[in-house]
Scaffold this motif. Structure first.
Motif, PDB file in Angstrom:
ATOM      1  N   GLU A  27     -32.990  70.242 -53.587  1.00 41.62           N
ATOM      2  CA  GLU A  27     -34.420  70.449 -53.373  1.00 41.62           C
ATOM      3  C   GLU A  27     -35.219  69.310 -54.007  1.00 41.62           C
ATOM      4  N   LYS A  28     -34.893  68.965 -55.240  1.00 39.18           N
ATOM      5  CA  LYS A  28     -35.587  67.870 -55.923  1.00 39.18           C
ATOM      6  C   LYS A  28     -35.363  66.541 -55.206  1.00 39.18           C
ATOM      7  N   PHE A  72     -38.751  62.554 -49.655  1.00 35.45           N
ATOM      8  CA  PHE A  72     -39.976  62.724 -48.864  1.00 35.45           C
ATOM      9  C   PHE A  72     -41.075  61.795 -49.373  1.00 35.45           C
ATOM     10  N   PHE A  73     -41.302  61.785 -50.674  1.00 36.66           N
ATOM     11  CA  PHE A  73     -42.373  60.963 -51.224  1.00 36.66           C
ATOM     12  C   PHE A  73     -42.046  59.476 -51.153  1.00 36.66           C
ATOM     13  N   SER A  74     -40.794  59.126 -51.351  1.00 38.33           N
ATOM     14  CA  SER A  74     -40.380  57.727 -51.249  1.00 38.33           C
ATOM     15  C   SER A  74     -40.555  57.214 -49.819  1.00 38.33           C
ATOM     16  N   GLU A  75     -40.108  57.999 -48.852  1.00 37.85           N
ATOM     17  CA  GLU A  75     -40.251  57.604 -47.446  1.00 37.85           C
ATOM     18  C   GLU A  75     -41.726  57.539 -47.044  1.00 37.85           C
ATOM     19  N   LEU A  81     -42.681  71.951 -56.483  1.00 42.13           N
ATOM     20  CA  LEU A  81     -42.019  71.111 -57.475  1.00 42.13           C
ATOM     21  C   LEU A  81     -42.992  70.146 -58.136  1.00 42.13           C
ATOM     22  N   ASP A  82     -42.696  69.821 -59.364  1.00 41.80           N
ATOM     23  CA  ASP A  82     -43.396  68.767 -60.077  1.00 41.80           C
ATOM     24  C   ASP A  82     -42.357  67.693 -60.334  1.00 41.80           C
ATOM     25  N   ILE A  83     -42.397  66.635 -59.525  1.00 43.04           N
ATOM     26  CA  ILE A  83     -41.361  65.610 -59.639  1.00 43.04           C
ATOM     27  C   ILE A  83     -41.977  64.264 -59.976  1.00 43.04           C
ATOM     28  N   MET A  84     -41.182  63.444 -60.572  1.00 43.42           N
ATOM     29  CA  MET A  84     -41.577  62.075 -60.860  1.00 43.42           C
ATOM     30  C   MET A  84     -40.757  61.154 -59.959  1.00 43.42           C
ATOM     31  N   ILE A  85     -41.435  60.202 -59.345  1.00 43.87           N
ATOM     32  CA  ILE A  85     -40.701  59.193 -58.584  1.00 43.87           C
ATOM     33  C   ILE A  85     -41.167  57.821 -59.069  1.00 43.87           C
ATOM     34  N   PRO A  86     -40.248  56.884 -59.181  1.00 46.73           N
ATOM     35  CA  PRO A  86     -40.634  55.542 -59.634  1.00 46.73           C
ATOM     36  C   PRO A  86     -41.475  54.837 -58.577  1.00 46.73           C
TER      37      PRO A  86
END
Length: 191
Positions: A10-11, A17-20, A69-74
Motif C-alpha cells: 500500500e505504501k 503514484f506520487f512519483s509518477e 496514508l502519510d508518506i514521504m517521498i524524496p
C-alpha cells in the motif's frame, strides 16, 4: 490475498503514484523546453509519455481506494536545462525507477500476496525501460546533430501540414505551410 490496508505494498503504491504524478508534470515542463529549442517531435514524445503515465497513475489510484496514508517521498529538482539534459535526466529517472524502485515494489507485492499489483509493477518496469531507451536515443540524436539530418535520404514529414519529401536533411522551412524546421520529423510508416 491479504488486505492492502497497512501493507508495505500500500505504501509503495502511494509512493509510486506520487512519483509518477511528479514525473508527468516534469515531462510536461521538459516538453515546453524542447518546443522552445525547436524540437517539436521530442516535445510531442515527452507529452505522449506524460499521458501514458496518467494511465499508470489511474491504475495505482484504483488500487489505493480507501487508503489514508502519510508518506514521504524524496524530491530532487535539478532545474530545467537544455533539452539534451532534460532527456538524459528523464532517461536516468526511468532506468533507476525500473531497476531499483519498481523492482523492489514488485518483489514486495509478490511476497505479500498481491499478484495483480505485482504484475502491474512488472509491466510498469518494462515500460520504464522502454522510456529510458527512447529518451537516450533522442538525446543521442540531439548530441550527434541527427534530429534534422541523416546520412542517407529518408522521407521527412511536416508535423503541421503533412508535406512529405525525401532528402538527407529537413528543410529550414516547410514550403507548404512555411513553419520552421522544428516541425519536420522522419516519416514513420507503421501501418
Amino acid at each position: 490475498m491479504e488486505t492492502l490496508k497497512g501493507s508495505l505494498t500500500e505504501k509503495n503504491l502511494a509512493r509510486a503514484f506520487f512519483s509518477e504524478s511528479a514525473n508527468i508534470r516534469k515531462y510536461e515542463i521538459f516538453s515546453k523546453q524542447a518546443r522552445r529549442e525547436g524540437f517539436e517531435q521530442v516535445a510531442a514524445i515527452l507529452l505522449e509519455v506524460a499521458e501514458q503515465k496518467r494511465s499508470h497513475t489511474k491504475t495505482m489510484y484504483k488500487f489505493l481506494e480507501g487508503s489514508n496514508l502519510d508518506i514521504m517521498i524524496p524530491f530532487t529538482n535539478k532545474g530545467i536545462g537544455p533539452t539534451l539534459e532534460c532527456l538524459r535526466e528523464a532517461a536516468i529517472t526511468e532506468l533507476d525507477e525500473s531497476r531499483s524502485v519498481f523492482e523492489e515494489y514488485e518483489r514486495i507485492a509478490w511476497e505479500e500476496g498481491f499478484k495483480r499489483i505485482a504484475t502491474k509493477f512488472k509491466l510498469f518496469r518494462r515500460i520504464k525501460q522502454f522510456y529510458s531507451e527512447r529518451f537516450y536515443a533522442l538525446a543521442d540524436n540531439i548530441a550527434e546533430g541527427k534530429v534534422f539530418k541523416r546520412e542517407k535520404k529518408v522521407k521527412w514529414i511536416c508535423r503541421k501540414c503533412g508535406l512529405i519529401y525525401e532528402s538527407e536533411r529537413a528543410l529550414k522551412n516547410c514550403p507548404g505551410c512555411e513553419h520552421p524546421q522544428a516541425y519536420f520529423e522522419i516519416l514513420a510508416e507503421n501501418y
